[in-house]
Design an enzyme around this catalytic site. Sequence first.
Site, PDB file in Angstrom:
ATOM      1  CE  LYS A  19      19.530  -6.492  -6.603  1.00  0.00           C
ATOM      2  NZ  LYS A  19      18.107  -6.157  -6.498  1.00  0.00           N
ATOM      3  CG  ASN A 117       8.114 -13.770  -0.427  1.00  0.00           C
ATOM      4  OD1 ASN A 117       7.179 -13.125  -0.899  1.00  0.00           O
ATOM      5  ND2 ASN A 117       9.023 -13.217   0.327  1.00  0.00           N
ATOM      6  N   GLY A 433       2.940   3.832  10.208  1.00  0.00           N
ATOM      7  CA  GLY A 433       4.155   3.598  10.980  1.00  0.00           C
ATOM      8  C   GLY A 433       5.397   4.240  10.405  1.00  0.00           C
ATOM      9  NE  ARG A 516      12.625  -5.715  -4.016  1.00  0.00           N
ATOM     10  CZ  ARG A 516      11.801  -4.727  -3.697  1.00  0.00           C
ATOM     11  NH1 ARG A 516      11.618  -3.701  -4.494  1.00  0.00           N
ATOM     12  NH2 ARG A 516      11.149  -4.769  -2.551  1.00  0.00           N
ATOM     13  CB  CYS A 517      16.967 -11.213  -4.262  1.00  0.00           C
ATOM     14  SG  CYS A 517      17.368 -11.748  -5.928  1.00  0.00           S
ATOM     15  CG  HIS A 642      -1.120  -2.039   8.449  1.00  0.00           C
ATOM     16  ND1 HIS A 642      -1.995  -1.287   7.696  1.00  0.00           N
ATOM     17  CD2 HIS A 642      -0.125  -2.411   7.612  1.00  0.00           C
ATOM     18  CE1 HIS A 642      -1.524  -1.203   6.457  1.00  0.00           C
ATOM     19  NE2 HIS A 642      -0.394  -1.880   6.375  1.00  0.00           N
ATOM     20  CB  CYS A 644      -1.267  -3.795   3.166  1.00  0.00           C
ATOM     21  SG  CYS A 644       0.382  -4.203   3.734  1.00  0.00           S
ATOM     22  CG  HIS A 695       1.923   0.837  -3.667  1.00  0.00           C
ATOM     23  ND1 HIS A 695       0.698   0.643  -3.069  1.00  0.00           N
ATOM     24  CD2 HIS A 695       2.734  -0.113  -3.172  1.00  0.00           C
ATOM     25  CE1 HIS A 695       0.786  -0.391  -2.259  1.00  0.00           C
ATOM     26  NE2 HIS A 695       1.993  -0.870  -2.301  1.00  0.00           N
TER      27      HIS A 695
HETATM   28  N1  GLN Z   1       4.465  -0.398  10.027  1.00  0.00           N
HETATM   29  C1  GLN Z   1       4.945  -0.786   8.736  1.00  0.00           C
HETATM   30  C2  GLN Z   1       5.278   0.472   7.941  1.00  0.00           C
HETATM   31  O1  GLN Z   1       4.625   1.428   8.070  1.00  0.00           O
HETATM   32  C3  GLN Z   1       3.942  -1.607   7.985  1.00  0.00           C
HETATM   33  C4  GLN Z   1       4.481  -2.100   6.666  1.00  0.00           C
HETATM   34  C5  GLN Z   1       3.576  -3.070   5.938  1.00  0.00           C
HETATM   35  O2  GLN Z   1       2.407  -3.160   6.201  1.00  0.00           O
HETATM   36  N2  GLN Z   1       4.096  -3.784   5.001  1.00  0.00           N
HETATM   37  O3  GLN Z   1       6.197   0.497   7.165  1.00  0.00           O
HETATM   38 ZN    ZN Z   2       0.915  -2.286   4.871  1.00  0.00          ZN
END
Ligand code: GLN
Ligand code: ZN
Length: 756
Positions: A19, A117, A433, A516-517, A642, A644, A695
């Site tokens: 890395k 992962n 958050g 990335r690790c 939440h 994603c 992102h």
């Molecule tokens: N609450 C986390 C943040 O806002 C959520 C991160 C995530 O969904 N991966 O960073």
């Molecule tokens: Zn998220």
Amino acid sequence: MTTLHHLGFPRVGAKRELKFAQERYWRKELSEQDLLDIAQKLREINWQNQAKENADYVTVADFTFYDHILDLQVATGAIPKRFGFDSQKLTLEQYFELARGNKDQFAIEMTKWFDTNYHYLVPEFHKNTEFKANPSHYVKQIKEAKALGFNTKPVIVGPLTFLWLGKEKGETFNRLQLLEKLLPIYTEILNAFIAEGVEWIQIDEPALALDLPKEWLEAYNYVYTELAKVNARLLLTTYFGSVAEHAPLLKSLPVDGLHLDLVRAPEQLSAFTDYEKVLSLGVIDGRNIWRANLNETLNLLEPLKATLGERLWIAPSCSLLHTPYDLSVETELQDKKPDLYNWLSFTLQKIKELHILKTALNQGRDAVAAELEQSQLAAQTRAESKDIHRIEVTARLAHLPENADKRKSPFAERIKEQNQWLNLPLLPTTTIGSFPQTPEIRYARASFKKGELSLEDYETAMKKEIEYVVRRQEELDLDVLVHGEAERNDMVEYFGELLDGFAFTKFGWVQSYGSRCVKPPVIYGDVARPTPMTVRWSQYAQSLTKKVMKGMLTGPVTILQWSFVRNDIPRSTVCKQIGVALSDEVLDLEKAGIKVIQIDEPAIREGLPLKRANWDSYLKWAGEAFRLSYMGVQDDTQIHTHMCYSEFNDILPAIAALDADVITIETSRSDMELLTAFSDFKYPNDIGPGVYDIHSPRVPTADEIEHLLRKALKVVPKERLWVNPDCGLKTRGWTETIEQLRTMIDVTKKLRKELA
Ligand code: GLN
Ligand code: ZN
């Protein structure tokens, strides 16, 4: 004699040497030759380690500079045409551009390697994809290992798994049709291996552990009849799940051996005991970090040796790529938790365990009596440890009140009570958050960890950050505020460090993708929450403002999913223990006046079992664990969640069953496609689809956000709709964050007027 071999080895090195070398090369601080030399050295160390522990074959061609599926794209000439590169003459620089993108082309898409992962680069297949063999990357490794005197067994991912993992692009077609063109290329590659004098070739077909459509399964016979014509012995390897249902097919293939993952699916063995060729049994866990009870493993293997004789091979369950490299460097853990240290086994320890097994099988248990006793002793202390088994935790889980995981009233009633005190405008705005994790924040956290910053100074620094985040949100006129998560290094590690039952390593890194690790926490014991974890931060944040402050927790499924989990009790039990521990935090937050609480579950989908037949039971316990985390809250407390990273269309009923009052979810990159599914399904509670991609530093235009919000309003009733970014903002800078949020809020206010 029983043969010992491995399926693959970690590539990054014991201290992530690869890395650091790659990243220096990318920054132009290291020459290509130096990078090649470092890589070669790492391969040599890997082979030496395998040979030292008596492996009969060292695995070659498993090394990669980024990803083995990218290597396969190069080796078969199937790199995306859009880059305009010649796969036959690909330079290292171009190779990295395929993986990381360049100024003209976005990178090849990345996705999770089965249920690990690790992420691979998704092949892009077109109807007219032409293949061309270029085995040089592999052959170089074989030559190298041979020159060093090792007995080598090259490995390659098989054609059906390769095609299966790819995506069809352009004109519609079925990528299985590419098989005919691909097979001769595979034959050419295998022949290039054979020209180096190899005896065995390992071909990985992990896709066999998935639910494959019939036509794909049927292709196995055709493929392996063809490939078996080459002049070497083929070992067909499966892992990550049972292939028992394909036993008749697999036994009929003209390959010379078969590998089964007996850690993930021990029950499949019985379907293969009458196999007439080499049977390689994966008996040491390649996915987890626990030391095996070798006597127990021998109880299984010895009778098999009696019937299979020479045809019995032993190996880790899958490539060791998924386990950290070496436990012996964890001296701090050894000092602080000697028992736990003694229960663990990383790559170098696992290959030693296999060595012991091999010796016991070939020379009898007496030949390794001392080693077997140590292994037995470790298993025994682990089974009896008071540090792991805590009666109060098991008793609490066993005696949960009936309907512990149900809210007091249905959503329709709760939301009225919540709205009464919340008094939010239509289309309430919030964030997920985290706010930008500036270098100053990271520096303060690191200094505190190293003991260079006092607790008092650290707290002052964090409070300053919180105040800054609160003021910015007030200026922006957001409706539901957050404290910004400055105190959190990582959303799982932060909680792991504060919960009982978790431990941390220093060098327990595993490759996630490319350079990335990740260093997952170790859940080794019953989980409990000794003291509040987030309350004072949230309380402090709330004290600064009249607006509502949202509490922020990581959910039980995500904590489980991103950790190394103990294997002595079911994952479902561990997950529920975490849920119950989190409920203590939720109730303390509620008591402290934090009555909007978000419990993040971004990883809920990635825990799905590989086979659909097992989805329901997973979703049932995962859902229960999540709901337990808010056990006992009042109706007027608003629970958010939440999600994603993935598509959720196929698990919507399970998501609805979480019964969060509000769900915020990543949708902007798919142009709200996901929401259509939510509306078709009639998702009952409040929902906040992400209105911009976090992102990128790019500030979305007001039009773009308006377009997404109008789209959302078509499918979500305006009373149910929230407005927020896709995910947390920790990777962003402040300048763009303010502009992005301002645009989001301006558009929201405009729409509010229109809707009023
Ligand atoms: N609450 C986390 C943040 O806002 C959520 C991160 C995530 O969904 N991966 O960073
Ligand atoms: Zn998220």
